[in-house]
Design a protein around this motif. Structure first.
Motif, mmCIF file in Angstrom:
data_model
loop_
_atom_site.group_PDB
_atom_site.id
_atom_site.type_symbol
_atom_site.label_atom_id
_atom_site.label_comp_id
_atom_site.label_asym_id
_atom_site.label_seq_id
_atom_site.Cartn_x
_atom_site.Cartn_y
_atom_site.Cartn_z
ATOM 1 N N GLY A 157 8.812 16.741 4.322
ATOM 2 C CA GLY A 157 9.475 15.994 3.869
ATOM 3 C C GLY A 157 10.132 14.767 4.662
ATOM 4 N N SER A 158 9.669 14.415 5.605
ATOM 5 C CA SER A 158 10.121 13.510 6.664
ATOM 6 C C SER A 158 9.627 12.129 6.622
ATOM 7 C CB SER A 158 10.051 14.287 8.258
ATOM 8 O OG SER A 158 10.400 15.273 8.230
ATOM 9 N N PRO A 159 10.099 11.361 6.690
ATOM 10 C CA PRO A 159 9.411 9.746 7.005
ATOM 11 C C PRO A 159 8.469 9.887 8.206
ATOM 12 C CG PRO A 159 11.490 9.561 7.730
ATOM 13 C CD PRO A 159 11.577 10.950 7.255
ATOM 14 N N LEU A 160 7.350 9.162 7.936
ATOM 15 C CA LEU A 160 6.340 8.820 9.216
ATOM 16 C C LEU A 160 6.724 7.540 9.779
ATOM 17 C CD1 LEU A 160 3.956 9.862 10.573
ATOM 18 C CD2 LEU A 160 2.576 8.521 8.885
ATOM 19 N N VAL A 161 6.714 7.400 11.073
ATOM 20 C CA VAL A 161 7.068 6.189 11.565
ATOM 21 C C VAL A 161 5.671 6.111 12.648
ATOM 22 C CG1 VAL A 161 8.316 4.769 13.528
ATOM 23 C CG2 VAL A 161 9.482 6.425 11.716
ATOM 24 N N ILE A 162 4.826 4.940 12.428
ATOM 25 C CA ILE A 162 3.706 4.550 13.196
ATOM 26 C C ILE A 162 4.194 3.528 14.214
ATOM 27 C CG2 ILE A 162 1.262 3.672 13.045
ATOM 28 C CD1 ILE A 162 1.382 4.447 10.080
ATOM 29 N N VAL A 163 3.894 3.893 15.430
ATOM 30 C CA VAL A 163 4.153 3.095 16.586
ATOM 31 C C VAL A 163 3.049 2.555 17.436
ATOM 32 C CG1 VAL A 163 5.859 2.678 18.708
ATOM 33 C CG2 VAL A 163 6.348 4.206 16.648
ATOM 34 N N HIS A 164 2.841 1.343 17.615
ATOM 35 C CA HIS A 164 1.901 0.773 18.663
ATOM 36 C C HIS A 164 2.819 -0.041 19.606
ATOM 37 C CE1 HIS A 164 -1.621 -0.701 20.098
ATOM 38 N NE2 HIS A 164 -1.435 -2.168 19.830
ATOM 39 N N ALA A 165 2.210 0.278 20.896
ATOM 40 C CA ALA A 165 3.118 -0.657 22.114
ATOM 41 C C ALA A 165 1.780 -1.111 22.757
ATOM 42 C CB ALA A 165 3.676 0.451 22.979
ATOM 43 N N TYR A 166 2.092 -2.599 23.169
ATOM 44 C CA TYR A 166 1.197 -3.479 23.773
ATOM 45 C C TYR A 166 1.899 -3.937 24.956
ATOM 46 C CZ TYR A 166 2.978 -7.588 21.365
ATOM 47 O OH TYR A 166 3.804 -8.811 21.149
ATOM 48 N N THR A 215 16.386 26.527 11.029
ATOM 49 C CA THR A 215 15.406 25.438 10.820
ATOM 50 C C THR A 215 15.825 24.036 11.420
ATOM 51 O OG1 THR A 215 16.021 25.010 8.545
ATOM 52 C CG2 THR A 215 14.545 26.513 8.857
ATOM 53 N N GLN A 216 14.892 23.012 11.579
ATOM 54 C CA GLN A 216 15.264 21.831 11.943
ATOM 55 C C GLN A 216 15.677 21.086 10.806
ATOM 56 O OE1 GLN A 216 14.823 20.860 14.778
ATOM 57 N NE2 GLN A 216 14.364 18.530 15.141
ATOM 58 N N SER A 217 16.810 20.301 11.005
ATOM 59 C CA SER A 217 17.340 19.380 9.920
ATOM 60 C C SER A 217 16.214 18.334 9.629
ATOM 61 C CB SER A 217 18.493 18.494 10.348
ATOM 62 O OG SER A 217 18.189 17.921 11.422
ATOM 63 N N MET A 218 16.127 18.377 8.032
ATOM 64 C CA MET A 218 15.406 17.548 7.322
ATOM 65 C C MET A 218 15.742 15.926 7.678
ATOM 66 S SD MET A 218 13.094 19.928 6.443
ATOM 67 C CE MET A 218 12.182 18.889 5.109
ATOM 68 N N GLY A 219 14.770 15.168 7.306
ATOM 69 C CA GLY A 219 15.090 13.926 7.341
ATOM 70 C C GLY A 219 14.645 13.319 8.558
ATOM 71 N N ARG A 220 14.454 13.712 9.738
ATOM 72 C CA ARG A 220 14.468 13.105 11.057
ATOM 73 C C ARG A 220 12.798 12.807 10.950
ATOM 74 N NH1 ARG A 220 16.387 16.954 15.601
ATOM 75 N NH2 ARG A 220 15.563 15.150 16.733
ATOM 76 N N LEU A 271 4.234 9.333 0.481
ATOM 77 C CA LEU A 271 5.109 9.442 1.886
ATOM 78 C C LEU A 271 5.578 8.191 2.199
ATOM 79 C CD1 LEU A 271 5.384 11.376 4.440
ATOM 80 C CD2 LEU A 271 3.208 10.344 5.261
ATOM 81 N N SER A 272 6.947 8.295 2.866
ATOM 82 C CA SER A 272 7.511 7.360 3.266
ATOM 83 C C SER A 272 7.089 6.869 4.713
ATOM 84 C CB SER A 272 9.078 7.563 3.292
ATOM 85 O OG SER A 272 9.688 6.300 4.025
ATOM 86 N N VAL A 273 6.398 5.663 4.860
ATOM 87 C CA VAL A 273 5.889 5.236 6.032
ATOM 88 C C VAL A 273 6.599 3.884 6.596
ATOM 89 C CG1 VAL A 273 3.665 4.718 7.369
ATOM 90 C CG2 VAL A 273 3.713 6.292 5.365
ATOM 91 N N MET A 274 6.922 3.797 7.970
ATOM 92 C CA MET A 274 7.407 2.605 8.608
ATOM 93 C C MET A 274 6.620 2.278 9.629
ATOM 94 S SD MET A 274 11.348 3.778 8.425
ATOM 95 C CE MET A 274 11.069 5.452 8.583
#
Length: 316
Positions: free
Chosen positions: A35-44, A3-8, A96-99
Motif C-alpha cells: 500500500g505504498s507509493p512508488l517513486v521511480i528515480v533516474h539519475a544522470y 511492522t513498518q509504518s505504511m505510506g513510506r 498504484l500511486s507512481v511518482m
C-alpha cells in the motif's frame, strides 16, 4: 516485532538496462502489496557520459546515432526512459500511486538522498556469470555498503529451480540487533507475498552450547508467528560458512535477507550480492526495530555452537 509504518515510498532506481526492468516490476509489486507509493528515480550526469561517448562506451545515445551530446540530449533521453518505466508499471498496476524523479548528479548520491526516508530502495543487478560470479553494478555495490534504508538488489535472471515455483524467503540471523531487523523485514515481506519464511543461523563449527542457540532462534520464530499468524515460518541451525550456505539456499529461495553490518556481517552481505542466485535484501538496523532485538543480543551466546536443526533441514 512491529511492522513498518505504511505510506513510506518504495524507491526504485532505473537506467536503460534490462536489469532495471526487473527491478521496476519487483518494486511495483512490493509497493502494491504494501500500500505504498512508488517513486521511480533516474539519475544522470551528462558531462561524464560525454567523455564516455568519445571513448565509445556510452551506448544509448551512441547507438541512436548522436555524434555531439548536449545536456538537453540527456534530459530528453531521461524523460523518455522514465516515461517508459511509468508505462510498464501502469500496465500491470493501474491503481498504484507512481511518482517520477529525474535528477542530475552522481547516481549513488542521488539515490542515497531519494531513499533517505523510503521504506526500501530497489535496484537491478547485472546478472550472474557462468563461473559463479555476479557482476554487481558499481552503484548497487556502493549503496549496499552503507544503505540508507533496506536495499533490494533484484536478480533479473532466475535460477532454473525458481521457474514456476512458490519459493520461500530466507533470512540469515546471528542473534544481533541488526539481524533481528533483517528478520523483521523478511517476515513482513513474506507475509505480504504469501511466501513461507525460513530463518537461518549458520555457524562454522559444531561444539557445546546448541541449546542456547536453539532457544533464541525458537523465540525469534515464535515472535514472527505471533506478529503474522498466517505466516508459515521455520528456523534452522546449519553448520558451514555463512556466505556459502546462504548462496546455496538462494538457489531455492525467492529472496535472501541479511543485516547491513560492518566487518563479518558486511562480508556476508557482499558475498551474497556477488554470488546469490536469488534477489538479495540488505537491511540496516535503524530502519526496522523489533522488541526481540535487545533480548536476543543480550542473551549469552556460545562462541562455538553445536549443530542443531529446528526444522530437520540443516546440513549434515
Amino acid at each position: 516485532m512491529r511492522t513498518q509504518s505504511m505510506g513510506r515510498a518504495v524507491v526504485v532506481g532505473i537506467d536503460e538496462s534490462a536489469h532495471s526492468v526487473a527491478a521496476l516490476r519487483w518494486a511495483a509489486r512490493e509497493a502494491e502489496t504494501s500500500g505504498s507509493p512508488l517513486v521511480i528515480v533516474h539519475a544522470y550526469e551528462w558531462e561524464l557520459p560525454t567523455r564516455m561517448l568519445e571513448g565509445g562506451y556510452y551506448f544509448p545515445l551512441r547507438d541512436a546515432g548522436v555524434e555531439e551530446v548536449s545536456q538537453s540530449d540527456f534530459e530528453r533521453f531521461a524523460r523518455e526512459l522514465v516515461a517508459n518505466a511509468n508505462d510498464v508499471v501502469t500496465e500491470t498496476s493501474a491503481h498504484l500511486s507512481v511518482m517520477t524523479r529525474i535528477v542530475e548528479g552522481p547516481a549513488v548520491d542521488v539515490l542515497n538522498a531519494e531513499a533517505k526516508d523510503a521504506s526500501m530502495l530497489v535496484l537491478g543487478s547485472h546478472g550472474r556469470g557462468l563461473l559463479g560470479r555476479m557482476l554487481l553494478g558499481s552503484v548497487s555495490s556502493a549503496i549496499a555498503a552503507e544503505p540508507p534504508c533496506p536495499i533490494v538488489v533484484v536478480r533479473s535472471e532466475a535460477a532454473p529451480a525458481h521457474v514456476g515455483r512458490h519459493l520461500p524467503v530466507v533470512v540469515g540471523v546471528d542473534g544481533t540487533p541488526v539481524s533481528s531487523a533483517a528478520a523483521a523485514y523478511a517476515a513482513a515481506h513474506a507475509a505480504r507475498q504469501g511466501s513461507p519464511l525460513r530463518i537461518v543461523h549458520v555457524h562454522r563449527e559444531a561444539a557445546n552450547g546448541g541449546n542456547v542457540e536453539s532457544e533464541w532462534l525458537r523465540e525469534l520464530v515464535l515472535s514472527v508467528e505471533k506478529q503474522y499468524p498466517g505466516l508459515e515460518a521455520a528456523g534452522s541451525l546449519i553448520s558451514g560458512r555463512p556466505v556459502q550456505a546462504l548462496v546455496e539456499l538462494s538457489s531455492e529461495s525467492e529472496l535472501v535477507v541479511v543485516g547491513a553490518q560492518r566487518g563479518r556481517g558486511g562480508s556476508v552481505a557482499r558475498g551474497l550480492l556477488h554470488h546469490a542466485w536469488s534477489s538479495v535484501a540488505v537491511v540496516p538496523q535503524h530502519s526496522w526495530s523489533t522488541p526481540a532485538a535487545k533480548s536476543n543480543s543480550e542473551r549469552k551466546r556460545p562462541s562455538r555452537p553445536v549443530r542443531a536443526r529446528l526444522d530437520g533441514t540443516g546440513n549434515d
